[in-house]
Design a protein around this motif. Structure first.
Motif, PDB file in Angstrom:
ATOM      1  N   VAL A 116     -10.008  32.699 -50.524  1.00  0.00           N
ATOM      2  CA  VAL A 116      -9.912  33.135 -49.129  1.00  0.00           C
ATOM      3  C   VAL A 116      -8.517  33.158 -48.862  1.00  0.00           C
ATOM      4  N   TRP A 123      -8.467  33.285 -41.289  1.00  0.00           N
ATOM      5  CA  TRP A 123      -9.454  32.448 -41.356  1.00  0.00           C
ATOM      6  C   TRP A 123      -9.719  31.266 -40.473  1.00  0.00           C
ATOM      7  N   PHE A 143     -13.828  34.004 -41.909  1.00  0.00           N
ATOM      8  CA  PHE A 143     -12.551  34.744 -42.319  1.00  0.00           C
ATOM      9  C   PHE A 143     -12.728  36.241 -41.813  1.00  0.00           C
TER      10      PHE A 143
END
Length: 147
Positions: A116, A123, A143
């Motif tokens: 991520v 995010w 995100f």
């Protein structure tokens, strides 16, 4: 006769049970939604990151989860995953966000949130409820990609 043009913004939500197959269901949903909206440029990234986040909800909580996909007006796509656990992990905490350390080369886990961090444009995470009266309210991690 007027023609109806689909809006550039849309939202899909999916409730996921605490089940090891939830990540697969989330991937299939993401693929179907993004295919139907003509968003192939973000499909692989969104599918991977969604799968990692939903897998974490299964591994680290005992309750259900929810997935929300939202196309924002500027072309970005926001993916949110809610679960019932209140802890917000790195890198989703408040700025300055903690960096997720590299996983051990021989380790079996610890790469999802690093993905991520590496592939999402931005995010974050929010605790839901005050933690006293709203036990079990959990958190929302999100995100964004594209745009």
């Amino acid at each position: 006769m007027s023609t109806v043009t689909p809006p550039h913004t849309w939202t899909y939500a999916l409730r996921l049970p605490h089940d090891p197959r939830a990540a697969r269901v989330a991937r299939m949903t993401v693929r179907s939604v993004l295919d139907s909206h003509g968003r192939p440029e973000v499909l692989d990234t969104v599918e991977l990151l969604t799968s990692e986040m939903v897998t974490n909800t299964y591994r680290h909580t005992n309750g259900p989860a929810s997935l929300r996909l939202t196309a924002l007006a500027d072309g970005r796509l926001r993916v949110g995953v809610w679960d019932s656990h209140p802890r917000i992990p790195s890198p989703f905490g408040l700025p300055p966000r903690d960096r997720v350390p590299l996983a051990a080369a021989d380790g079996e886990g610890g790469r999802g949130l690093r993905l991520v961090q590496e592939y999402a444009d931005c995010w974050g995470g929010w605790p839901l409820g005050d933690g006293l009266l709203d036990r079990g309210a959990g958190k929302l991690l999100w995100f964004e990609v594209g745009g």
